[in-house]
Design a protein around this motif. Sequence first.
Motif, PDB file in Angstrom:
ATOM      1  N   ASP A 419      -6.333  13.428  -4.213  1.00 38.41           N
ATOM      2  CA  ASP A 419      -6.914  13.263  -5.537  1.00 38.41           C
ATOM      3  C   ASP A 419      -6.927  11.775  -5.874  1.00 38.41           C
ATOM      4  O   ASP A 419      -6.395  10.945  -5.134  1.00 38.41           O
ATOM      5  CB  ASP A 419      -6.118  14.060  -6.573  1.00 38.41           C
ATOM      6  N   TYR A 420      -7.533  11.415  -7.017  1.00 36.69           N
ATOM      7  CA  TYR A 420      -7.698   9.999  -7.353  1.00 36.69           C
ATOM      8  C   TYR A 420      -6.359   9.272  -7.428  1.00 36.69           C
ATOM      9  O   TYR A 420      -6.220   8.141  -6.953  1.00 36.69           O
ATOM     10  CB  TYR A 420      -8.434   9.855  -8.691  1.00 36.69           C
ATOM     11  N   ASN A 421      -5.346   9.901  -8.029  1.00 33.27           N
ATOM     12  CA  ASN A 421      -4.047   9.247  -8.161  1.00 33.27           C
ATOM     13  C   ASN A 421      -3.378   9.041  -6.804  1.00 33.27           C
ATOM     14  O   ASN A 421      -2.788   7.985  -6.541  1.00 33.27           O
ATOM     15  CB  ASN A 421      -3.131  10.053  -9.085  1.00 33.27           C
ATOM     16  N   SER A 422      -3.459  10.048  -5.928  1.00 31.39           N
ATOM     17  CA  SER A 422      -2.861   9.930  -4.595  1.00 31.39           C
ATOM     18  C   SER A 422      -3.603   8.902  -3.757  1.00 31.39           C
ATOM     19  O   SER A 422      -2.994   8.172  -2.960  1.00 31.39           O
ATOM     20  CB  SER A 422      -2.863  11.295  -3.887  1.00 31.39           C
ATOM     21  N   LEU A 423      -4.923   8.849  -3.916  1.00 30.89           N
ATOM     22  CA  LEU A 423      -5.719   7.834  -3.220  1.00 30.89           C
ATOM     23  C   LEU A 423      -5.253   6.444  -3.617  1.00 30.89           C
ATOM     24  O   LEU A 423      -5.058   5.559  -2.768  1.00 30.89           O
ATOM     25  CB  LEU A 423      -7.198   8.018  -3.560  1.00 30.89           C
ATOM     26  N   GLN A 424      -5.062   6.234  -4.917  1.00 31.13           N
ATOM     27  CA  GLN A 424      -4.609   4.947  -5.401  1.00 31.13           C
ATOM     28  C   GLN A 424      -3.224   4.615  -4.845  1.00 31.13           C
ATOM     29  O   GLN A 424      -2.957   3.475  -4.446  1.00 31.13           O
ATOM     30  CB  GLN A 424      -4.571   4.939  -6.930  1.00 31.13           C
ATOM     31  N   LYS A 425      -2.345   5.620  -4.794  1.00 30.51           N
ATOM     32  CA  LYS A 425      -0.987   5.401  -4.301  1.00 30.51           C
ATOM     33  C   LYS A 425      -1.011   4.963  -2.838  1.00 30.51           C
ATOM     34  O   LYS A 425      -0.319   3.999  -2.447  1.00 30.51           O
ATOM     35  CB  LYS A 425      -0.169   6.683  -4.448  1.00 30.51           C
ATOM     36  N   ILE A 426      -1.802   5.653  -2.006  1.00 24.71           N
ATOM     37  CA  ILE A 426      -1.867   5.311  -0.585  1.00 24.71           C
ATOM     38  C   ILE A 426      -2.366   3.884  -0.403  1.00 24.71           C
ATOM     39  O   ILE A 426      -1.817   3.100   0.385  1.00 24.71           O
ATOM     40  CB  ILE A 426      -2.771   6.303   0.170  1.00 24.71           C
ATOM     41  N   ILE A 427      -3.417   3.523  -1.135  1.00 22.20           N
ATOM     42  CA  ILE A 427      -3.977   2.180  -1.010  1.00 22.20           C
ATOM     43  C   ILE A 427      -2.959   1.131  -1.436  1.00 22.20           C
ATOM     44  O   ILE A 427      -2.788   0.096  -0.772  1.00 22.20           O
ATOM     45  CB  ILE A 427      -5.279   2.070  -1.828  1.00 22.20           C
ATOM     46  N   GLN A 428      -2.264   1.380  -2.531  1.00 22.66           N
ATOM     47  CA  GLN A 428      -1.255   0.437  -2.993  1.00 22.66           C
ATOM     48  C   GLN A 428      -0.133   0.261  -1.977  1.00 22.66           C
ATOM     49  O   GLN A 428       0.284  -0.867  -1.674  1.00 22.66           O
ATOM     50  CB  GLN A 428      -0.672   0.905  -4.329  1.00 22.66           C
ATOM     51  N   VAL A 429       0.383   1.365  -1.447  1.00 22.19           N
ATOM     52  CA  VAL A 429       1.492   1.298  -0.499  1.00 22.19           C
ATOM     53  C   VAL A 429       1.073   0.564   0.770  1.00 22.19           C
ATOM     54  O   VAL A 429       1.785  -0.315   1.270  1.00 22.19           O
ATOM     55  CB  VAL A 429       2.021   2.707  -0.154  1.00 22.19           C
ATOM     56  N   LEU A 430      -0.097   0.904   1.306  1.00 13.46           N
ATOM     57  CA  LEU A 430      -0.562   0.257   2.531  1.00 13.46           C
ATOM     58  C   LEU A 430      -0.775  -1.235   2.334  1.00 13.46           C
ATOM     59  O   LEU A 430      -0.419  -2.045   3.201  1.00 13.46           O
ATOM     60  CB  LEU A 430      -1.853   0.920   3.015  1.00 13.46           C
ATOM     61  N   ASN A 431      -1.351  -1.601   1.206  1.00 19.98           N
ATOM     62  CA  ASN A 431      -1.559  -3.020   0.947  1.00 19.98           C
ATOM     63  C   ASN A 431      -0.239  -3.755   0.729  1.00 19.98           C
ATOM     64  O   ASN A 431      -0.116  -4.932   1.077  1.00 19.98           O
ATOM     65  CB  ASN A 431      -2.496  -3.218  -0.246  1.00 19.98           C
ATOM     66  N   TYR A 432       0.739  -3.057   0.153  1.00 20.80           N
ATOM     67  CA  TYR A 432       2.061  -3.676   0.016  1.00 20.80           C
ATOM     68  C   TYR A 432       2.671  -3.940   1.396  1.00 20.80           C
ATOM     69  O   TYR A 432       3.174  -5.034   1.675  1.00 20.80           O
ATOM     70  CB  TYR A 432       2.982  -2.782  -0.810  1.00 20.80           C
ATOM     71  N   LEU A 433       2.627  -2.935   2.282  1.00 20.64           N
ATOM     72  CA  LEU A 433       3.181  -3.097   3.620  1.00 20.64           C
ATOM     73  C   LEU A 433       2.444  -4.184   4.397  1.00 20.64           C
ATOM     74  O   LEU A 433       3.046  -4.966   5.138  1.00 20.64           O
ATOM     75  CB  LEU A 433       3.109  -1.766   4.377  1.00 20.64           C
ATOM     76  N   ASN A 434       1.147  -4.244   4.210  1.00 18.16           N
ATOM     77  CA  ASN A 434       0.353  -5.286   4.863  1.00 18.16           C
ATOM     78  C   ASN A 434       0.762  -6.673   4.377  1.00 18.16           C
ATOM     79  O   ASN A 434       0.950  -7.606   5.158  1.00 18.16           O
ATOM     80  CB  ASN A 434      -1.129  -5.030   4.587  1.00 18.16           C
ATOM     81  N   ARG A 435       0.946  -6.779   3.071  1.00 21.32           N
ATOM     82  CA  ARG A 435       1.233  -8.085   2.475  1.00 21.32           C
ATOM     83  C   ARG A 435       2.671  -8.536   2.761  1.00 21.32           C
ATOM     84  O   ARG A 435       2.907  -9.690   3.113  1.00 21.32           O
ATOM     85  CB  ARG A 435       1.005  -8.016   0.962  1.00 21.32           C
ATOM     86  N   GLU A 436       3.640  -7.622   2.617  1.00 25.24           N
ATOM     87  CA  GLU A 436       5.036  -8.001   2.716  1.00 25.24           C
ATOM     88  C   GLU A 436       5.560  -8.010   4.149  1.00 25.24           C
ATOM     89  O   GLU A 436       6.485  -8.755   4.463  1.00 25.24           O
ATOM     90  CB  GLU A 436       5.895  -7.051   1.868  1.00 25.24           C
ATOM     91  N   GLN A 437       5.008  -7.160   5.029  1.00 21.53           N
ATOM     92  CA  GLN A 437       5.519  -7.075   6.396  1.00 21.53           C
ATOM     93  C   GLN A 437       4.557  -7.661   7.423  1.00 21.53           C
ATOM     94  O   GLN A 437       4.876  -7.714   8.613  1.00 21.53           O
ATOM     95  CB  GLN A 437       5.817  -5.615   6.758  1.00 21.53           C
ATOM     96  N   GLY A 438       3.372  -8.074   6.983  1.00 21.63           N
ATOM     97  CA  GLY A 438       2.402  -8.607   7.927  1.00 21.63           C
ATOM     98  C   GLY A 438       1.851  -7.553   8.866  1.00 21.63           C
ATOM     99  O   GLY A 438       1.401  -7.851   9.977  1.00 21.63           O
ATOM    100  N   MET A 439       1.866  -6.276   8.428  1.00 24.37           N
ATOM    101  CA  MET A 439       1.400  -5.176   9.261  1.00 24.37           C
ATOM    102  C   MET A 439      -0.126  -5.231   9.408  1.00 24.37           C
ATOM    103  O   MET A 439      -0.849  -5.309   8.416  1.00 24.37           O
ATOM    104  CB  MET A 439       1.829  -3.853   8.626  1.00 24.37           C
ATOM    105  N   THR A 440      -0.620  -5.200  10.625  1.00 24.71           N
ATOM    106  CA  THR A 440      -2.055  -5.116  10.881  1.00 24.71           C
ATOM    107  C   THR A 440      -2.489  -3.663  10.699  1.00 24.71           C
ATOM    108  O   THR A 440      -1.892  -2.759  11.294  1.00 24.71           O
ATOM    109  CB  THR A 440      -2.390  -5.587  12.304  1.00 24.71           C
ATOM    110  N   ILE A 441      -3.507  -3.418   9.882  1.00 26.26           N
ATOM    111  CA  ILE A 441      -3.915  -2.059   9.550  1.00 26.26           C
ATOM    112  C   ILE A 441      -5.379  -1.849   9.926  1.00 26.26           C
ATOM    113  O   ILE A 441      -6.254  -2.613   9.504  1.00 26.26           O
ATOM    114  CB  ILE A 441      -3.704  -1.769   8.051  1.00 26.26           C
ATOM    115  N   ILE A 442      -5.632  -0.820  10.719  1.00 26.48           N
ATOM    116  CA  ILE A 442      -6.990  -0.468  11.149  1.00 26.48           C
ATOM    117  C   ILE A 442      -7.270   0.948  10.672  1.00 26.48           C
ATOM    118  O   ILE A 442      -6.571   1.889  11.051  1.00 26.48           O
ATOM    119  CB  ILE A 442      -7.136  -0.564  12.671  1.00 26.48           C
ATOM    120  N   THR A 443      -8.294   1.115   9.817  1.00 24.35           N
ATOM    121  CA  THR A 443      -8.540   2.378   9.119  1.00 24.35           C
ATOM    122  C   THR A 443      -9.957   2.875   9.348  1.00 24.35           C
ATOM    123  O   THR A 443     -10.924   2.162   9.057  1.00 24.35           O
ATOM    124  CB  THR A 443      -8.328   2.206   7.601  1.00 24.35           C
TER     125      THR A 443
END
Length: 486
Positions: A419-443
């Motif tokens: 749903d819209y809220n869960s979509l937002q949560k996933i995007i936020q978490v992934l971007n946090y991990l990308n930003r703070e851990q330098g994780m390369t993400i391919i989607t």
Amino acid sequence: QDKPIFTELNFSLEEGEFILLSGESGCGKSTLLNCLNGVIPHVWQGQMEGEVLVGGLETTSISLKELVQQVGTLWQDVESQLTQLSVEDELVFGLENIGLSREESDERLNSVLPLVSLEREASLQDLSGGQKQRLALGALLAMLPRVILLDEPLANLDLPGAHRFLIFLKELCRQGKTVLMVEHRLDLSARYVDRLLYMDQGRITLDLRNRDRILQEEALKGNMAGRYPTSFGDRKAVGEQAAAGKGKGKSTGSFDRPSLELEALWAAYGKKKVWSGLDLRLEPGERLVLLGENGCGKTTFLKLLGGVRRGLKAGYRQFKLLGSPAKKIRKPFYSRRMGFVMQNPNHQLFMQTVELEVALNAPGHEEVQNILELFGLEELSGRHPLSLSQGQKRLLAVAASVAHQPQILLLDEPTIGQDYNSLQKIIQVLNYLNREQGMTIITATHDRKAAENLGDRALAFKRGEVKILEGREKIGEYWNNISTSF
């Protein structure tokens, strides 16, 4: 469970209506469909009160053989309802089970083959997720049901395919079929449906029959998830704790080797090439999205990177992951340094509880609790993973895959069923991990919001070729060009 899924649920559907049923993941939408088609109580046992009538017939008093000729269901997990080896065998399987003659079965087969757009001899193991969905729908329609129930049918479809599918459903309603569709993608379906039912905590809290009101509701929910802040607010501290485990100190600048180096990569199944001539270099911490129609090779690309190569041929001048040549990489490399979230979460959930699923890869108990809180899964920690909704399963699969803090994370349609809220949560978490851990993400994704918010660059796959799109603006242009034809 002790708490009822539904509370005083009352509604009726009219012949020829096209109804959209929406609501947050896990609110009971799929369970409701299984009450309408008789799976509950004929197959799944439980305490059930009240009445369900289809065409005046009570579902508890007629057989499943009678019900399947009244109500057809396209499940959320399409693979669970495909049983045969070839397209033709799948399309006639239901017809044979209700005893139709060879002549009548052939007539119905020929009427649905143009819909599925697949060769009748094609093998199911070679089909993409979207192609399997079309096949399952064709098998359903061959039964000529009066009522059609669809559980997240747009989830695996590309944008043109989704619009064509909705137009087709609209035409079925004009022919007198009643269509009830569970769907989160209101942005695609709002202008096609006649009625919107919104479910919340086991109740129908919204019943809109006015087209303008439905479009207003779509705009409202879209705006709620339209902003993706860079910080988590009260979840930020939790994210910092999650990053403090064995990946502590990781950042984009701490890696001195590219995450991915490709030159002249091609892929094929048997003699059929999927695409060729792919050159790409990804630095640590880059975010790449994969775009393109169903069957264009997005999942194939992820499989190559993730070491899942059964039945897949590939060639290249250069192929390196985190500085290591692909030919020299062994299996432990993929489990330790990479994460892979598959298109079907049922393929990678193994443990007895949600908490144990995350603990399988996490370095310790504290990290498990941090991940559960980060993804909002605390209240589900004791549940069996396979008892969750498809959207919740996918969220769990992402959580379990990042628990060991991989350097490269591969995601195949991670926002399906959200749903819209869960979509937002996933995007936020992934971007946090990308930003703070330098994780390369391919989607790989068919969702515009996910693509624009998870991509610095994109690979656009089309007819055996691959084009690189630089920047979020180019990704937006890609979607605009597709949308203009509808």
